[in-house]
Motif scaffolding. Sequence first.
Motif, PDB file in Angstrom:
ATOM      1  N   PHE A  11       9.024   4.548   4.343  1.00  0.00           N
ATOM      2  CA  PHE A  11       7.811   3.856   4.756  1.00  0.00           C
ATOM      3  C   PHE A  11       7.304   4.403   6.075  1.00  0.00           C
ATOM      4  CE2 PHE A  11      10.132   0.858   2.152  1.00  0.00           C
ATOM      5  CZ  PHE A  11       9.153   0.249   1.388  1.00  0.00           C
ATOM      6  N   GLY A  12       6.031   4.194   6.288  1.00  0.00           N
ATOM      7  CA  GLY A  12       5.412   4.504   7.561  1.00  0.00           C
ATOM      8  C   GLY A  12       4.433   3.402   7.900  1.00  0.00           C
ATOM      9  N   LEU A  13       3.849   3.537   9.071  1.00  0.00           N
ATOM     10  CA  LEU A  13       2.815   2.602   9.508  1.00  0.00           C
ATOM     11  C   LEU A  13       1.505   3.367   9.576  1.00  0.00           C
ATOM     12  CD1 LEU A  13       4.791   0.835  12.384  1.00  0.00           C
ATOM     13  CD2 LEU A  13       4.495   0.047  10.024  1.00  0.00           C
ATOM     14  N   ASP A  14       0.430   2.740   9.096  1.00  0.00           N
ATOM     15  CA  ASP A  14      -0.874   3.408   9.155  1.00  0.00           C
ATOM     16  C   ASP A  14      -1.511   3.178  10.527  1.00  0.00           C
ATOM     17  OD1 ASP A  14      -2.023   0.840   9.112  1.00  0.00           O
ATOM     18  OD2 ASP A  14      -2.790   1.038   7.065  1.00  0.00           O
ATOM     19  N   ASN A  32      -3.523   1.111  11.479  1.00  0.00           N
ATOM     20  CA  ASN A  32      -3.648  -0.309  11.825  1.00  0.00           C
ATOM     21  C   ASN A  32      -2.292  -0.992  11.991  1.00  0.00           C
ATOM     22  OD1 ASN A  32      -6.533  -0.228  11.618  1.00  0.00           O
ATOM     23  ND2 ASN A  32      -6.289  -0.248   9.396  1.00  0.00           N
ATOM     24  N   GLY A  33      -1.226  -0.217  11.923  1.00  0.00           N
ATOM     25  CA  GLY A  33       0.117  -0.776  12.055  1.00  0.00           C
ATOM     26  C   GLY A  33       0.604  -1.456  10.786  1.00  0.00           C
ATOM     27  N   GLU A  34      -0.077  -1.215   9.647  1.00  0.00           N
ATOM     28  CA  GLU A  34       0.339  -1.826   8.382  1.00  0.00           C
ATOM     29  C   GLU A  34       1.395  -0.981   7.694  1.00  0.00           C
ATOM     30  OE1 GLU A  34      -2.470  -3.645   5.660  1.00  0.00           O
ATOM     31  OE2 GLU A  34      -4.040  -3.270   7.148  1.00  0.00           O
ATOM     32  N   LEU A  35       2.311  -1.649   7.025  1.00  0.00           N
ATOM     33  CA  LEU A  35       3.388  -0.998   6.298  1.00  0.00           C
ATOM     34  C   LEU A  35       2.827  -0.275   5.072  1.00  0.00           C
ATOM     35  CD1 LEU A  35       6.489  -0.741   6.319  1.00  0.00           C
ATOM     36  CD2 LEU A  35       6.541  -2.698   4.758  1.00  0.00           C
ATOM     37  N   VAL A  36       3.272   0.984   4.887  1.00  0.00           N
ATOM     38  CA  VAL A  36       2.785   1.816   3.783  1.00  0.00           C
ATOM     39  C   VAL A  36       3.975   2.553   3.162  1.00  0.00           C
ATOM     40  CG1 VAL A  36       1.245   3.719   3.135  1.00  0.00           C
ATOM     41  CG2 VAL A  36       0.560   2.139   4.954  1.00  0.00           C
ATOM     42  N   LEU A  37       4.077   2.501   1.843  1.00  0.00           N
ATOM     43  CA  LEU A  37       5.098   3.221   1.096  1.00  0.00           C
ATOM     44  C   LEU A  37       4.735   4.705   1.066  1.00  0.00           C
ATOM     45  CD1 LEU A  37       7.614   3.079  -0.779  1.00  0.00           C
ATOM     46  CD2 LEU A  37       6.006   2.614  -2.675  1.00  0.00           C
ATOM     47  N   ALA A  38       5.730   5.571   1.283  1.00  0.00           N
ATOM     48  CA  ALA A  38       5.457   7.012   1.377  1.00  0.00           C
ATOM     49  C   ALA A  38       6.527   7.815   0.662  1.00  0.00           C
ATOM     50  CB  ALA A  38       5.368   7.419   2.845  1.00  0.00           C
ATOM     51  N   ASP A  39       6.374   9.128   0.704  1.00  0.00           N
ATOM     52  CA  ASP A  39       7.288  10.090   0.123  1.00  0.00           C
ATOM     53  C   ASP A  39       7.218   9.988  -1.397  1.00  0.00           C
ATOM     54  OD1 ASP A  39       9.178  12.198   0.479  1.00  0.00           O
ATOM     55  OD2 ASP A  39      10.828  10.811   0.123  1.00  0.00           O
ATOM     56  N   LYS A  49      -2.122  10.120   2.998  1.00  0.00           N
ATOM     57  CA  LYS A  49      -2.524   9.661   4.317  1.00  0.00           C
ATOM     58  C   LYS A  49      -1.409   9.958   5.314  1.00  0.00           C
ATOM     59  CE  LYS A  49      -4.812   5.701   5.809  1.00  0.00           C
ATOM     60  NZ  LYS A  49      -5.227   4.350   5.572  1.00  0.00           N
ATOM     61  N   LYS A  50      -1.789  10.424   6.478  1.00  0.00           N
ATOM     62  CA  LYS A  50      -0.806  10.672   7.531  1.00  0.00           C
ATOM     63  C   LYS A  50      -0.374   9.325   8.114  1.00  0.00           C
ATOM     64  CE  LYS A  50       0.181  13.394  11.539  1.00  0.00           C
ATOM     65  NZ  LYS A  50      -0.090  14.643  12.205  1.00  0.00           N
ATOM     66  N   LEU A  51       0.925   9.169   8.288  1.00  0.00           N
ATOM     67  CA  LEU A  51       1.497   7.921   8.770  1.00  0.00           C
ATOM     68  C   LEU A  51       2.445   8.177   9.932  1.00  0.00           C
ATOM     69  CD1 LEU A  51       2.597   6.503   5.302  1.00  0.00           C
ATOM     70  CD2 LEU A  51       0.531   5.866   6.559  1.00  0.00           C
ATOM     71  N   LYS A  52       2.733   7.130  10.655  1.00  0.00           N
ATOM     72  CA  LYS A  52       3.815   7.170  11.637  1.00  0.00           C
ATOM     73  C   LYS A  52       5.058   6.714  10.870  1.00  0.00           C
ATOM     74  CE  LYS A  52       5.567   5.158  15.837  1.00  0.00           C
ATOM     75  NZ  LYS A  52       5.585   3.971  16.657  1.00  0.00           N
ATOM     76  N   MET A  53       5.869   7.682  10.470  1.00  0.00           N
ATOM     77  CA  MET A  53       7.010   7.377   9.607  1.00  0.00           C
ATOM     78  C   MET A  53       8.095   6.623  10.368  1.00  0.00           C
ATOM     79  SD  MET A  53       6.070   8.379   6.673  1.00  0.00           S
ATOM     80  CE  MET A  53       7.605   8.224   5.758  1.00  0.00           C
ATOM     81  N   LYS A  86       0.850  -1.190   0.000  1.00  0.00           N
ATOM     82  CA  LYS A  86       0.000   0.000   0.000  1.00  0.00           C
ATOM     83  C   LYS A  86       0.884   1.238   0.000  1.00  0.00           C
ATOM     84  CE  LYS A  86      -2.538  -0.287   3.687  1.00  0.00           C
ATOM     85  NZ  LYS A  86      -3.569  -0.272   4.723  1.00  0.00           N
ATOM     86  N   ASN A  87       0.346   2.324  -0.559  1.00  0.00           N
ATOM     87  CA  ASN A  87       1.067   3.588  -0.492  1.00  0.00           C
ATOM     88  C   ASN A  87       0.172   4.650   0.133  1.00  0.00           C
ATOM     89  OD1 ASN A  87      -0.342   5.128  -2.704  1.00  0.00           O
ATOM     90  ND2 ASN A  87       0.421   3.394  -3.901  1.00  0.00           N
ATOM     91  N   HIS A  88       0.746   5.780   0.430  1.00  0.00           N
ATOM     92  CA  HIS A  88       0.049   6.824   1.176  1.00  0.00           C
ATOM     93  C   HIS A  88      -0.833   7.731   0.320  1.00  0.00           C
ATOM     94  CE1 HIS A  88       3.060   9.273  -0.606  1.00  0.00           C
ATOM     95  NE2 HIS A  88       3.312  10.084   0.399  1.00  0.00           N
ATOM     96  N   LEU A  89      -0.897   7.495  -0.979  1.00  0.00           N
ATOM     97  CA  LEU A  89      -1.669   8.357  -1.869  1.00  0.00           C
ATOM     98  C   LEU A  89      -3.168   8.236  -1.611  1.00  0.00           C
ATOM     99  CD1 LEU A  89      -1.756  10.268  -4.343  1.00  0.00           C
ATOM    100  CD2 LEU A  89      -1.942   8.207  -5.748  1.00  0.00           C
TER     101      LEU A  89
END
Length: 180
Positions: free
Chosen positions: A161-164, A166-173, A52-56, A24-27
């Motif tokens: 990457f960050g965590l959403d 739900n604690g799932e890994l998300v590609l960011a930046d 999407k805001k994430l915990k980077m 998943k990505n943050h878009l």
Amino acid sequence: MPEKGRVLNQLSLFWFDLTKDIVKNHLVSADPKDMPEEFSKEEYKDRVMLVKKLKMLPYEFIIRGYMFGSMWKAYQAGEPFCGQVITGDYQLAQKLEKPILTPSTKPPRATMSTASPRGLVKDLGEELAQKLEDTCLRLFEKCYDYAYERGIIIADTKLEFGLDENGELVLADEVFTPDS
């Protein structure tokens, strides 16, 4: 370079779409009508995305596919590079037999520095560290192959990457741009 922001944004959108089957990505949207009002001006067209805001995670994940730079210097000296011993008979700028992941810490730590795979496991846990390595290598291989078939070589790249929620890994930046 007046169009740099537009180019980087459009490249990232392309790669986010191509790789969404891997992670998943943050878009959220790149449609101007979905943007906050202050970004609806013409000057922002094709330059912004709603994410999407994430915990980077406090790392940059650098995937290297070719022998050069500081890796080349370490290899020539017979020293480990980012905690990894590189074996084989390589020349400068030669494609590696297999891409390697070399994470680096990000500020707010004192300074940016390389992190060993062991340090990553210690900080993030074995399961997340392994998932990150697998994801990074899958992303690199898919995008490398896509670009190579079109006459472009991706020598290396940086992923974040960050965590959403739900604690799932998300590609960011931004991803797979000349800046990354």
